[in-house]
Design a protein around this motif. Structure first.
Motif, PDB file in Angstrom:
ATOM      1  N   ASP A   1       0.832  -1.202   0.000  1.00 35.76           N
ATOM      2  CA  ASP A   1       0.000   0.000   0.000  1.00 35.76           C
ATOM      3  C   ASP A   1       0.870   1.256   0.000  1.00 35.76           C
ATOM      4  O   ASP A   1       1.914   1.310   0.655  1.00 35.76           O
ATOM      5  CB  ASP A   1      -0.901   0.033   1.239  1.00 35.76           C
ATOM      6  CG  ASP A   1      -1.984  -1.032   1.207  1.00 35.76           C
ATOM      7  OD1 ASP A   1      -2.035  -1.800   0.228  1.00 35.76           O
ATOM      8  OD2 ASP A   1      -2.769  -1.087   2.171  1.00 35.76           O
ATOM      9  N   GLY A   2       0.416   2.269  -0.730  1.00 35.21           N
ATOM     10  CA  GLY A   2       1.092   3.557  -0.748  1.00 35.21           C
ATOM     11  C   GLY A   2       2.243   3.661  -1.722  1.00 35.21           C
ATOM     12  O   GLY A   2       2.828   4.739  -1.875  1.00 35.21           O
ATOM     13  N   THR A   3       2.579   2.567  -2.408  1.00 36.67           N
ATOM     14  CA  THR A   3       3.700   2.590  -3.356  1.00 36.67           C
ATOM     15  C   THR A   3       3.305   3.334  -4.627  1.00 36.67           C
ATOM     16  O   THR A   3       2.178   3.213  -5.117  1.00 36.67           O
ATOM     17  CB  THR A   3       4.123   1.156  -3.725  1.00 36.67           C
ATOM     18  OG1 THR A   3       4.488   0.458  -2.536  1.00 36.67           O
ATOM     19  CG2 THR A   3       5.300   1.160  -4.688  1.00 36.67           C
ATOM     20  N   VAL A   4       4.248   4.103  -5.167  1.00 35.39           N
ATOM     21  CA  VAL A   4       4.039   4.727  -6.477  1.00 35.39           C
ATOM     22  C   VAL A   4       4.290   3.672  -7.543  1.00 35.39           C
ATOM     23  O   VAL A   4       5.362   3.057  -7.577  1.00 35.39           O
ATOM     24  CB  VAL A   4       4.979   5.929  -6.673  1.00 35.39           C
ATOM     25  CG1 VAL A   4       4.832   6.496  -8.089  1.00 35.39           C
ATOM     26  CG2 VAL A   4       4.691   7.016  -5.644  1.00 35.39           C
ATOM     27  N   VAL A   5       3.311   3.452  -8.406  1.00 35.83           N
ATOM     28  CA  VAL A   5       3.415   2.457  -9.471  1.00 35.83           C
ATOM     29  C   VAL A   5       3.282   3.178 -10.811  1.00 35.83           C
ATOM     30  O   VAL A   5       2.251   3.801 -11.091  1.00 35.83           O
ATOM     31  CB  VAL A   5       2.325   1.375  -9.343  1.00 35.83           C
ATOM     32  CG1 VAL A   5       2.457   0.354 -10.473  1.00 35.83           C
ATOM     33  CG2 VAL A   5       2.424   0.686  -7.993  1.00 35.83           C
ATOM     34  N   LEU A   6       4.330   3.111 -11.612  1.00 37.69           N
ATOM     35  CA  LEU A   6       4.332   3.704 -12.944  1.00 37.69           C
ATOM     36  C   LEU A   6       3.986   2.600 -13.933  1.00 37.69           C
ATOM     37  O   LEU A   6       4.744   1.646 -14.108  1.00 37.69           O
ATOM     38  CB  LEU A   6       5.702   4.315 -13.261  1.00 37.69           C
ATOM     39  CG  LEU A   6       5.897   4.897 -14.658  1.00 37.69           C
ATOM     40  CD1 LEU A   6       4.899   6.015 -14.926  1.00 37.69           C
ATOM     41  CD2 LEU A   6       7.335   5.409 -14.824  1.00 37.69           C
ATOM     42  N   LEU A   7       2.835   2.706 -14.584  1.00 38.05           N
ATOM     43  CA  LEU A   7       2.331   1.678 -15.491  1.00 38.05           C
ATOM     44  C   LEU A   7       2.435   2.133 -16.932  1.00 38.05           C
ATOM     45  O   LEU A   7       1.976   3.233 -17.286  1.00 38.05           O
ATOM     46  CB  LEU A   7       0.872   1.366 -15.189  1.00 38.05           C
ATOM     47  CG  LEU A   7       0.541   0.753 -13.839  1.00 38.05           C
ATOM     48  CD1 LEU A   7      -0.497   1.611 -13.128  1.00 38.05           C
ATOM     49  CD2 LEU A   7       0.011  -0.654 -13.999  1.00 38.05           C
ATOM     50  N   ASP A   8       3.027   1.311 -17.772  1.00 36.41           N
ATOM     51  CA  ASP A   8       2.972   1.541 -19.213  1.00 36.41           C
ATOM     52  C   ASP A   8       1.514   1.451 -19.642  1.00 36.41           C
ATOM     53  O   ASP A   8       0.814   0.487 -19.340  1.00 36.41           O
ATOM     54  CB  ASP A   8       3.816   0.483 -19.934  1.00 36.41           C
ATOM     55  CG  ASP A   8       3.935   0.740 -21.422  1.00 36.41           C
ATOM     56  OD1 ASP A   8       2.889   0.840 -22.090  1.00 36.41           O
ATOM     57  OD2 ASP A   8       5.077   0.806 -21.926  1.00 36.41           O
ATOM     58  N   GLY A   9       1.038   2.457 -20.379  1.00 40.29           N
ATOM     59  CA  GLY A   9      -0.357   2.491 -20.777  1.00 40.29           C
ATOM     60  C   GLY A   9      -0.788   1.334 -21.647  1.00 40.29           C
ATOM     61  O   GLY A   9      -1.972   0.975 -21.665  1.00 40.29           O
ATOM     62  N   LEU A  10       0.142   0.739 -22.379  1.00 42.91           N
ATOM     63  CA  LEU A  10      -0.219  -0.413 -23.203  1.00 42.91           C
ATOM     64  C   LEU A  10      -0.719  -1.552 -22.335  1.00 42.91           C
ATOM     65  O   LEU A  10      -1.635  -2.293 -22.712  1.00 42.91           O
ATOM     66  CB  LEU A  10       0.995  -0.870 -24.017  1.00 42.91           C
ATOM     67  CG  LEU A  10       0.769  -2.016 -25.000  1.00 42.91           C
ATOM     68  CD1 LEU A  10      -0.223  -1.618 -26.088  1.00 42.91           C
ATOM     69  CD2 LEU A  10       2.090  -2.461 -25.618  1.00 42.91           C
ATOM     70  N   VAL A  11      -0.140  -1.692 -21.142  1.00 41.81           N
ATOM     71  CA  VAL A  11      -0.570  -2.723 -20.199  1.00 41.81           C
ATOM     72  C   VAL A  11      -1.824  -2.291 -19.446  1.00 41.81           C
ATOM     73  O   VAL A  11      -2.780  -3.070 -19.305  1.00 41.81           O
ATOM     74  CB  VAL A  11       0.558  -3.041 -19.194  1.00 41.81           C
ATOM     75  CG1 VAL A  11       0.051  -3.947 -18.076  1.00 41.81           C
ATOM     76  CG2 VAL A  11       1.729  -3.697 -19.908  1.00 41.81           C
TER      77      VAL A  11
END
Length: 357
Positions: free
Chosen positions: A63-73
């Motif tokens: 919880d609380g982690t910054v997650v950078l997601l590729d938009g393709l996924v």
């Protein structure tokens, strides 16, 4: 601050994949390492197993982690992403809006568009790779404050100038990239000396299935119909020394895309002092830019118009003064290109902001 980077696993070389990889490495160089989670699947159309895999990855993030997601996924599977939006600080990186892929059936494009809108509105922040793309995403999906983190470019040696006849296209062999437009333009230049090398993955090289085999077959038919078999070569994907050799052996990069959010191959060519002929779409003018004297290091033409591209290439092939001017401008623009450290600093600022909220 902890950061997790969620990206598609493997696949053929692509601008989005290069961006993700080089950004990851540059963040580490700044002392901001991101733990990469590469998820297998035919994104943005994953099967149930791939969806479950992404769900497991997100569920395993504290919880609380910054997650950078590729938009393709992320953008095609709101049912997987949204359950985690309240406990994770989700940042979505949009390389290309899903519905902007050329050739999608209208109903499928509309479905992807709606799914993407749902994901982006639930994210803490959205990042695009050009000012044009940021405006496009913000206006189309009704999102405020889309951040811009332009791709960097690696330093490269100057390519030796030739007689102008060596043309290079670096692009995935998909309808969006406009190889059919390029072939039609080249057919109109049969009276001039030129050779064209097309570098990039096709359908059988792409785990995402983004290059339909029918399109490749159509291009082969066009090569034969136009009598270009001795002058046009499709190499498939190239990396490392082989790609460097392709750039070193070219005089002009040609990018005939129907849509682009940025066009990383444009700055890759400019880093080598190679001028560009490209379509005036999306973020391409931003990538092409201007040299210190305000001159454009290439030629821009409307998308989807073979006659306009043929005219630009004819001017290049027959105009030594034009070639000299564009080469000087490309070398001048080369000096002002930003590297991946600048991109990482820009992304780190976005991540820090979300981590502090």
């Amino acid at each position: 601050m902890r950061t997790v980077l969620v990206v598609p696993e493997g696949g053929a070389p692509s601008g989005g994949g290069t961006y993700d990889r080089r950004l990851r490495d540059a963040l580490a160089g700044l002392g901001r390492p991101a733990r990469e989670a590469a998820v297998p699947g035919a994104w943005p159309d994953p099967d149930p197993g791939a969806r479950a895999g992404l769900s497991r990855v997100l569920a395993g993030v504290p919880d609380g982690t910054v997650v950078l997601l590729d938009g393709l996924v992320a953008c095609g599977v709101p049912e997987v992403v949204l359950p985690h939006a309240s406990r994770l600080r989700l940042v979505v990186l949009v390389h290309l809006p899903l519905a902007d892929e050329t050739g999608l059936p209208q109903a499928r494009a509309a479905e992807l568009d709606g799914r993407e809108r749902t994901v982006l509105r639930a994210a803490r922040a959205v990042v695009a790779t050009s000012r044009w793309a940021a405006r496009r995403v913000a206006d189309h999906h009704g999102i405020g404050g889309v951040h811009v983190v332009e791709p960097g470019v690696d330093p490269a040696p100057l390519s030796p100038a030739g007689d102008g006849s060596r043309l290079l296209c670096v692009a995935s062999v998909t309808p969006r990239k406009g190889h059919d437009v390029l072939l039609a333009a080249l057919a109109a230049l049969a009276d001039l000396p030129w050779w064209c090398v097309c570098v990039g993955p096709g359908a059988r090289d792409s785990s995402a299935g983004s290059g339909p085999e029918a399109h490749e077959e159509r291009l082969r038919d066009l090569v034969g119909a136009h009598g270009l078999a001795d002058r046009v070569r499709f190499t498939g994907p190239l990396t490392g020394a082989a790609l460097e050799s392709a750039y070193a052996g070219s005089d002009l990069l040609v990018l005939p895309s129907r849509a682009e959010t940025y066009g990383m191959v444009v700055t890759e060519a400019l880093a080598r002092g190679i001028p560009v002929a490209a379509t005036d779409v999306g973020g391409v003018p931003e990538a092409l830019g201007l040299d210190a004297e305000g001159n454009r290091p290439g030629l821009l033409v409307p998308p989807g118009e073979p006659d306009a591209l043929a005219d630009a290439l004819r001017r290049w092939l027959t105009g030594p003064a034009l070639r000299d001017r564009l080469r000087r401008s490309a070398r001048g623009r080369r000096e002002g290109l930003a590297g991946w450290e600048a991109a990482a600093r820009g992304m780190a600022a976005v991540l820090d902001r979300e981590g502090a909220r």
